[in-house]
Scaffold this motif. Structure first.
Motif, PDB file in Angstrom:
ATOM      1  N   MET A 274       0.824  -1.212   0.000  1.00 34.53           N
ATOM      2  CA  MET A 274       0.000   0.000   0.000  1.00 34.53           C
ATOM      3  C   MET A 274       0.856   1.259   0.000  1.00 34.53           C
ATOM      4  SD  MET A 274      -1.605   0.120   3.834  1.00 34.53           S
ATOM      5  CE  MET A 274      -0.595   0.202   5.310  1.00 34.53           C
ATOM      6  N   TYR A 275       2.151   1.150   0.287  1.00 32.25           N
ATOM      7  CA  TYR A 275       3.028   2.313   0.280  1.00 32.25           C
ATOM      8  C   TYR A 275       3.760   2.493  -1.045  1.00 32.25           C
ATOM      9  CZ  TYR A 275       2.176   1.788   5.252  1.00 32.25           C
ATOM     10  OH  TYR A 275       1.570   1.656   6.476  1.00 32.25           O
ATOM     11  N   THR A 276       3.477   1.649  -2.023  1.00 31.19           N
ATOM     12  CA  THR A 276       4.109   1.756  -3.332  1.00 31.19           C
ATOM     13  C   THR A 276       3.279   2.692  -4.226  1.00 31.19           C
ATOM     14  OG1 THR A 276       2.934  -0.201  -4.148  1.00 31.19           O
ATOM     15  CG2 THR A 276       5.089  -0.561  -3.114  1.00 31.19           C
ATOM     16  N   PRO A 277       3.825   3.172  -5.349  1.00 29.68           N
ATOM     17  CA  PRO A 277       3.101   4.160  -6.178  1.00 29.68           C
ATOM     18  C   PRO A 277       1.727   3.694  -6.647  1.00 29.68           C
ATOM     19  CG  PRO A 277       5.406   4.121  -6.792  1.00 29.68           C
ATOM     20  CD  PRO A 277       5.219   2.995  -5.820  1.00 29.68           C
ATOM     21  N   GLY A 278       1.558   2.397  -6.875  1.00 32.07           N
ATOM     22  CA  GLY A 278       0.267   1.912  -7.353  1.00 32.07           C
ATOM     23  C   GLY A 278      -0.709   1.546  -6.266  1.00 32.07           C
ATOM     24  N   GLY A 279      -0.304   1.637  -4.999  1.00 30.41           N
ATOM     25  CA  GLY A 279      -1.200   1.286  -3.907  1.00 30.41           C
ATOM     26  C   GLY A 279      -1.273  -0.215  -3.677  1.00 30.41           C
ATOM     27  N   THR A 280      -2.181  -0.603  -2.815  1.00 26.53           N
ATOM     28  CA  THR A 280      -2.302  -1.995  -2.399  1.00 26.53           C
ATOM     29  C   THR A 280      -2.609  -2.919  -3.570  1.00 26.53           C
ATOM     30  OG1 THR A 280      -3.033  -1.401  -0.188  1.00 26.53           O
ATOM     31  CG2 THR A 280      -3.624  -3.582  -0.948  1.00 26.53           C
ATOM     32  N   SER A 281      -1.897  -4.033  -3.604  1.00 19.20           N
ATOM     33  CA  SER A 281      -2.176  -5.071  -4.592  1.00 19.20           C
ATOM     34  C   SER A 281      -1.577  -6.371  -4.098  1.00 19.20           C
ATOM     35  CB  SER A 281      -1.575  -4.706  -5.963  1.00 19.20           C
ATOM     36  OG  SER A 281      -0.159  -4.609  -5.876  1.00 19.20           O
ATOM     37  N   CYS A 282      -1.976  -7.459  -4.723  1.00 22.23           N
ATOM     38  CA  CYS A 282      -1.425  -8.771  -4.394  1.00 22.23           C
ATOM     39  C   CYS A 282      -0.203  -9.024  -5.268  1.00 22.23           C
ATOM     40  CB  CYS A 282      -2.478  -9.856  -4.626  1.00 22.23           C
ATOM     41  SG  CYS A 282      -1.871 -11.540  -4.342  1.00 22.23           S
ATOM     42  N   VAL A 283       0.858  -9.566  -4.676  1.00 23.11           N
ATOM     43  CA  VAL A 283       2.086  -9.807  -5.435  1.00 23.11           C
ATOM     44  C   VAL A 283       1.925 -10.965  -6.417  1.00 23.11           C
ATOM     45  CG1 VAL A 283       3.576  -8.869  -3.653  1.00 23.11           C
ATOM     46  CG2 VAL A 283       3.003 -11.304  -3.603  1.00 23.11           C
ATOM     47  N   LEU A 284       0.831 -11.705  -6.319  1.00 25.65           N
ATOM     48  CA  LEU A 284       0.581 -12.791  -7.265  1.00 25.65           C
ATOM     49  C   LEU A 284      -0.074 -12.295  -8.547  1.00 25.65           C
ATOM     50  CD1 LEU A 284      -0.725 -15.554  -4.823  1.00 25.65           C
ATOM     51  CD2 LEU A 284       1.588 -15.247  -5.729  1.00 25.65           C
ATOM     52  N   GLY A 285      -0.477 -11.020  -8.551  1.00 31.73           N
ATOM     53  CA  GLY A 285      -1.131 -10.464  -9.735  1.00 31.73           C
ATOM     54  C   GLY A 285      -0.431  -9.215 -10.213  1.00 31.73           C
ATOM     55  N   GLU A 286      -1.174  -8.382 -10.931  1.00 30.76           N
ATOM     56  CA  GLU A 286      -0.622  -7.139 -11.449  1.00 30.76           C
ATOM     57  C   GLU A 286      -0.562  -6.095 -10.338  1.00 30.76           C
ATOM     58  OE1 GLU A 286       0.577  -6.445 -14.526  1.00 30.76           O
ATOM     59  OE2 GLU A 286       0.324  -8.587 -14.944  1.00 30.76           O
ATOM     60  N   PRO A 287       0.508  -5.289 -10.301  1.00 28.83           N
ATOM     61  CA  PRO A 287       0.562  -4.212  -9.307  1.00 28.83           C
ATOM     62  C   PRO A 287      -0.482  -3.152  -9.607  1.00 28.83           C
ATOM     63  CG  PRO A 287       2.362  -4.008 -10.873  1.00 28.83           C
ATOM     64  CD  PRO A 287       1.695  -5.321 -11.175  1.00 28.83           C
ATOM     65  N   GLY A 288      -0.779  -2.327  -8.633  1.00 25.30           N
ATOM     66  CA  GLY A 288      -1.696  -1.230  -8.846  1.00 25.30           C
ATOM     67  C   GLY A 288      -1.168  -0.272  -9.905  1.00 25.30           C
ATOM     68  N   ASP A 289      -2.078   0.427 -10.546  1.00 24.72           N
ATOM     69  CA  ASP A 289      -1.736   1.342 -11.630  1.00 24.72           C
ATOM     70  C   ASP A 289      -1.301   2.683 -11.040  1.00 24.72           C
ATOM     71  OD1 ASP A 289      -1.874   3.284 -13.725  1.00 24.72           O
ATOM     72  OD2 ASP A 289      -3.203   1.953 -14.856  1.00 24.72           O
ATOM     73  N   ALA A 290      -0.019   2.995 -11.141  1.00 22.51           N
ATOM     74  CA  ALA A 290       0.511   4.225 -10.557  1.00 22.51           C
ATOM     75  C   ALA A 290      -0.102   5.476 -11.184  1.00 22.51           C
ATOM     76  CB  ALA A 290       2.030   4.254 -10.692  1.00 22.51           C
ATOM     77  N   GLN A 291      -0.415   5.419 -12.477  1.00 26.46           N
ATOM     78  CA  GLN A 291      -1.020   6.576 -13.131  1.00 26.46           C
ATOM     79  C   GLN A 291      -2.436   6.810 -12.612  1.00 26.46           C
ATOM     80  OE1 GLN A 291      -0.506   5.682 -17.381  1.00 26.46           O
ATOM     81  NE2 GLN A 291       1.148   7.202 -17.451  1.00 26.46           N
ATOM     82  N   LEU A 292      -3.223   5.738 -12.499  1.00 28.36           N
ATOM     83  CA  LEU A 292      -4.564   5.860 -11.934  1.00 28.36           C
ATOM     84  C   LEU A 292      -4.495   6.331 -10.499  1.00 28.36           C
ATOM     85  CD1 LEU A 292      -6.729   2.799 -13.092  1.00 28.36           C
ATOM     86  CD2 LEU A 292      -7.066   5.225 -13.629  1.00 28.36           C
ATOM     87  N   ASN A 293      -3.428   5.943  -9.809  1.00 26.81           N
ATOM     88  CA  ASN A 293      -3.294   6.280  -8.402  1.00 26.81           C
ATOM     89  C   ASN A 293      -2.796   7.709  -8.185  1.00 26.81           C
ATOM     90  OD1 ASN A 293      -3.899   5.189  -5.897  1.00 26.81           O
ATOM     91  ND2 ASN A 293      -1.769   4.714  -5.424  1.00 26.81           N
ATOM     92  N   ALA A 294      -2.638   8.428  -9.265  1.00 25.42           N
ATOM     93  CA  ALA A 294      -2.193   9.826  -9.169  1.00 25.42           C
ATOM     94  C   ALA A 294      -3.304  10.810  -9.481  1.00 25.42           C
ATOM     95  CB  ALA A 294      -1.006  10.057 -10.103  1.00 25.42           C
ATOM     96  N   VAL A 295      -4.497  10.301  -9.847  1.00 25.34           N
ATOM     97  CA  VAL A 295      -5.607  11.174 -10.220  1.00 25.34           C
ATOM     98  C   VAL A 295      -6.834  10.849  -9.367  1.00 25.34           C
ATOM     99  CG1 VAL A 295      -4.775  11.423 -12.582  1.00 25.34           C
ATOM    100  CG2 VAL A 295      -6.430   9.615 -12.058  1.00 25.34           C
TER     101      VAL A 295
END
Length: 411
Positions: A385-406
């Motif tokens: 949850m402290y990464t640019p894309g926010g919370t996600s499971c490491v078994l899947g795709e990380p959160g979208d950092a661009q979406l997480n900026a708007v």
């Protein structure tokens, strides 16, 4: 596998106060790292939209602070006019998928890494040394006065009203894990000698006051849920017998649903998650203070191996004590566990890590496509949850950092 093997009771509607859920699955609030300048981001909207599309009856937006001073970290939702259009966009996305949306409303008290704007010290049930402040430099906290109690309870009411205006179907009062209301409930933090301290009944006075005021303000239109720690998970704190007594007080005050959690952020995080945070499962957040806290906890906490339904023994004591609706939370990751909980008399199942790993897990269960979740309970989603894309499971795709900026309303 045929879906005839699924216990259909978990897919039956559930009535909680004025709200009827389409089934008994609730996405538990999990801090998302998906807010910027107090507003939910597009990544937050997409997360809850996917969970709603995946079949959950209700999804919960985590940690909506009732004031700017109620935050624990800078990038958390604040319930104010600036966040309103973005919150409304999120609830509309959830509703389009047929699910209900809950806003978890809370205040961090002395559990914060932010200096308060209105005073020199963070508020808490009692004053004195602040354990959390070792990492933030705020080594002291101040006991709330009557004026403070009135101010903060009013902020909870205003937050609940704004959640209603934003289209939420429920508000979840966070009364666990060492946040402000929990600081009143727990003898670990509440050392007061007035009518708000001492006995459990006195320690519950302020949390119950907040609950009553929120019920009076929105309880005819929104479900009012309380999430709390059935046990603090550490010597000197509340035990499960206290948790059962607390539930009876919530029931008497008129809460519509209890979400049964456990543990404290500082003292007993393994009680909360049911397992340790092994070194190989940690990620670097890029925030030195947070990385230091995670590393220190890994050294100090006893090593605990995950087991399914790790809070069941405690939660059974609550189930035996009250008749009101209860949502079990803690280590649910298989159909067998879900069916066992329904047989034990719990009314709903709250899923956190599982729905981060598989947002469509509920639909997979309904169709018979799977029985067990892919979630390994590695806990790396907590640090993600402290990464640019926010919370996600490491078994899947990380959160979208661009979406997480708007903001969510920009989608």
């Amino acid at each position: 596998m045929s879906n005839s093997s699924v216990d259909v009771s978990v897919f039956q509607p559930l009535r909680i106060g004025p709200l009827t859920l389409r089934n008994r699955f609730i996405k538990a609030a999990t801090n998302e790292g998906a807010a910027r300048n107090g507003i939910p981001t597009g990544q937050s909207l997409r997360l809850h939209e996917r969970i709603a599309a995946g079949g959950a009856g209700m999804t919960t937006l985590a940690y909506c602070a009732v004031s700017a001073d109620g935050r624990t970290l800078p990038d958390q939702v604040v319930l104010d006019r600036n966040s309103l259009p973005h919150l409304r966009a999120l609830t509309q996305a959830v509703h389009r998928e047929g699910a209900a949306a809950a806003a978890q409303i809370t205040h961090g008290g002395c559990f914060t890494f932010l200096p308060p704007s209105g005073s020199a010290l963070p508020l808490s049930a009692s004053g004195g040394f602040n354990k959390v402040g070792i990492m933030s430099g705020m080594l002291c906290k101040q006991a709330m006065t009557e004026a403070d109690l009135a101010q903060v309870s009013g902020e909870f009411v205003q937050g609940a009203r704004l959640a209603r205006e934003a289209g939420f179907d429920a508000v979840e009062l966070h009364m666990g894990h060492g946040y402000l209301l929990s600081q009143f409930i727990s003898p670990l933090y509440n050392k007061r000698r007035d009518g708000y301290g001492g006995s459990l009944e006195n320690r519950m006075r302020f949390p119950l006051r907040v609950l009553r005021q929120v019920l009076d303000a929105v309880g005819n239109e929104l479900a009012v849920v309380c999430k709390y720690s059935v046990t603090d998970g550490v010597r000197g704190g509340n035990q499960a017998e206290d948790g059962a007594a607390i539930a009876r007080l919530f029931e008497a005050e008129g809460a519509h649903l209890l979400v049964l959690s456990a543990g404290m952020n500082v003292e007993s995080i393994t009680t909360m998650f049911g397992s340790s945070f092994p070194k190989e499962n940690r990620v670097s957040t890029g925030k030195p203070v947070i990385d230091a806290v995670v590393a220190l906890k890994s050294l100090l906490e006893p090593q605990v191996r995950f087991r399914e339904l790790y809070l069941l023994e405690h939660s059974r004591k609550v189930r035996a004590a009250v008749r009101m609706p209860l949502a079990y939370l803690g280590g649910v990751k298989s159909l067998e566990s879900i069916e066992h909980l329904m047989a034990q008399g719990f009314d709903a199942v709250a899923l956190g890590r599982v729905l981060l790993a598989e947002p469509d897990y509920v639909n997979k269960l309904r169709s018979g496509a799977c029985r067990d979740s892919i979630c390994t309970a590695c806990n790396r989603c907590v640090a993600m949850m402290y990464t640019p894309g926010g919370t996600s499971c490491v078994l899947g795709e990380p959160g979208d950092a661009q979406l997480n900026a708007v903001g969510a309303a920009s989608l």
